[in-house]
Design a protein around this motif. Structure first.
Motif, PDB file in Angstrom:
ATOM      1  N   ASN A  11       0.563  -1.301   0.023  1.00  0.00           N
ATOM      2  CA  ASN A  11      -0.157  -0.102   0.002  1.00  0.00           C
ATOM      3  C   ASN A  11       0.668   1.357  -0.115  1.00  0.00           C
ATOM      4  N   ASP A  12       2.044   1.222  -0.379  1.00  0.00           N
ATOM      5  CA  ASP A  12       3.129   2.355  -0.325  1.00  0.00           C
ATOM      6  C   ASP A  12       2.523   3.494  -1.490  1.00  0.00           C
ATOM      7  N   GLY A  13       2.191   4.686  -0.935  1.00  0.00           N
ATOM      8  CA  GLY A  13       2.047   5.734  -1.541  1.00  0.00           C
ATOM      9  C   GLY A  13       0.597   6.151  -1.384  1.00  0.00           C
ATOM     10  N   ALA A  14      -0.459   4.964  -0.902  1.00  0.00           N
ATOM     11  CA  ALA A  14      -1.846   5.347  -0.781  1.00  0.00           C
ATOM     12  C   ALA A  14      -2.094   6.324   0.424  1.00  0.00           C
ATOM     13  N   ALA A  15      -1.380   6.184   1.332  1.00  0.00           N
ATOM     14  CA  ALA A  15      -2.078   7.439   2.481  1.00  0.00           C
ATOM     15  C   ALA A  15      -1.455   8.617   2.450  1.00  0.00           C
ATOM     16  N   ALA A  16      -0.406   8.902   1.855  1.00  0.00           N
ATOM     17  CA  ALA A  16       0.141  10.245   1.377  1.00  0.00           C
ATOM     18  C   ALA A  16      -0.644  10.663   0.073  1.00  0.00           C
ATOM     19  N   MET A  17      -1.053  10.081  -0.884  1.00  0.00           N
ATOM     20  CA  MET A  17      -1.671  10.599  -2.039  1.00  0.00           C
ATOM     21  C   MET A  17      -3.103  10.884  -1.421  1.00  0.00           C
ATOM     22  N   ALA A  18      -3.779  10.149  -0.567  1.00  0.00           N
ATOM     23  CA  ALA A  18      -5.103  10.098  -0.192  1.00  0.00           C
ATOM     24  C   ALA A  18      -5.032  11.715   0.549  1.00  0.00           C
ATOM     25  N   GLU A  19      -4.144  12.049   1.325  1.00  0.00           N
ATOM     26  CA  GLU A  19      -3.939  13.270   1.935  1.00  0.00           C
ATOM     27  C   GLU A  19      -3.742  14.368   0.892  1.00  0.00           C
ATOM     28  N   LEU A  20      -2.828  14.108  -0.076  1.00  0.00           N
ATOM     29  CA  LEU A  20      -2.710  14.777  -1.033  1.00  0.00           C
ATOM     30  C   LEU A  20      -4.234  15.150  -1.596  1.00  0.00           C
ATOM     31  N   HIS A  21      -4.862  14.255  -1.977  1.00  0.00           N
ATOM     32  CA  HIS A  21      -6.423  14.316  -2.611  1.00  0.00           C
ATOM     33  C   HIS A  21      -7.198  15.228  -1.875  1.00  0.00           C
TER      34      HIS A  21
END
Length: 374
Positions: A308-318
């Protein structure tokens, strides 16, 4: 019970890999040569094949190409992961292999063994990619490894000189300062070829890619992509000033962050974070970018990969108003990373890999400069 066909000319290595997989709950069959593997494939009908990169007689690339044409299966390449083997291993990934893992050495294998088992398990749920022009790609692969001149594979646009952004234009920020952030893992090299070569020379924002990969591979990957792309592609070995017309591939086995030094935005290679399992780490890249730029000056793209790398930070970006793209299940080799972004509600757009470059271009390039793109 999942079945794995282990192909390696070394009896010791066959046994070592087989023991690891059997202990993890797999049923294992073995083959000592490429020819034997092809003969056994329809009989064993494995869920996954592990394939040695370098074998006498039929080499790993030829065996892989035959598998993908005659009996497509998820294939995990097993390599020493050294600089000398990087060319062959990356070609294997381009020819349809799901992933490459390091050969387990004698004695305590620790994390190497765990990674092999995790990768084989993920490969079992992956989908083998249909590689167009496979025979021609194999011919070109051998030519490149032999040191012959590079020829662009069929179906990809010819390379054109990269756009030279003037220092004045960069300083003035004519297009507005912004960055495209890409996270990708299993199946990444061939997926990046679906996207980066289609970005036009006038693409206004730099692209920074966190591709999970060992250090021995990323320089070769960057060089190959540079030969295919209109943009300049390079590996981040040291602090690199970001400018339009460039793609930065994070150095393998390390992490990459964005930093601002002397007023200039840079991609910086940093030691891997011990509390994060994947490197180069996409979450760390995106988090660093959010500290420096408003979310509307960032685009996050999360591509194929297990975990799941990237999912948490990109969800925050969104959530902060940034634009995000998740690769869709129908093109992802392993749907784990983009699926987790979608599950978190963080995917602004869900697209197959072949349509992502077009979406990025429509978002970031003025209409008058998109000739032949829309």
């Amino acid at each position: 019970m999942l079945t794995v066909l282990v192909v390696d000319d070394s009896a010791l290595m066959r046994r070592r890999i087989a023991d690891l997989l059997i202990e993890a709950g797999f049923r294992v069959e073995t083959a000592a040569t490429g020819e034997e593997a092809l003969a056994r494939l329809p009989v064993v009908d494995p869920d996954v094949v592990t394939l040695d990169v370098t074998m006498p007689g039929m080499d790993g690339l030829t065996c892989l190409a035959r598998i993908m044409v005659e009996h497509p299966k998820p294939v995990v390449m097993v390599s020493a992961l050294t600089g000398a083997g990087a060319e062959e291993t990356l070609e294997a990934l381009r020819l349809g292999a799901v992933e490459a893992v390091q050969k387990p050495a004698a004695g305590s294998i620790g994390r190497i063994g765990e990674e092999l088992v995790e990768t084989v398990r993920a490969a079992a749920s992956s989908r083998p990619r249909r590689v167009h022009g496979l025979r021609e790609r194999l011919r070109l692969a051998r030519a490149r490894i032999a040191g012959e001149d590079f020829v662009v594979p069929e179906g990809l646009p010819p390379a054109v000189p990269p756009m030279a952004a003037s220092p004045a234009a960069v300083a003035a920020g004519d297009e507005g300062e912004g960055v495209v952030l890409v996270g990708v893992s299993t199946g990444g090299p061939s997926t990046l070829e679906d996207i980066l070569p289609l970005l036009p020379a006038g693409f206004p924002w730099p692209v920074v890619v966190a591709q999970h990969m060992p250090a021995a591979f990323t320089a070769t990957l960057a060089r190959r992509l540079d030969e295919l792309c209109a943009l300049r592609v390079l590996e981040v070995e040291r602090a690199t000033v970001l400018a339009p017309g460039m793609v930065c591939i994070a150095r393998g086995s390390a992490d990459v962050e964005l930093a601002r030094r002397g007023g200039r935005l840079q991609a910086v290679c940093v030691p891997p974070s011990p509390d994060r399992p994947w490197h180069p780490n996409a979450d760390r890249l995106v988090t660093s970018a959010l500290r420096l730029l408003p979310a509307d000056r960032l685009v996050g793209v999360l591509l194929t990969g297990m975990g799941n790398d990237g999912a948490a930070a990109m969800a925050e970006l969104h959530a902060r108003g940034g634009r995000t793209i998740a690769e869709s299940e129908d093109s992802a080799v392993v749907f784990g990373m983009p699926q987790d972004l979608i599950r978190r509600g963080g995917a602004g757009v869900v697209l197959p890999s072949g349509r992502i470059a077009g979406q990025l271009t429509r978002w970031l390039m003025p209409v008058g400069r998109r000739a032949g793109i829309d």
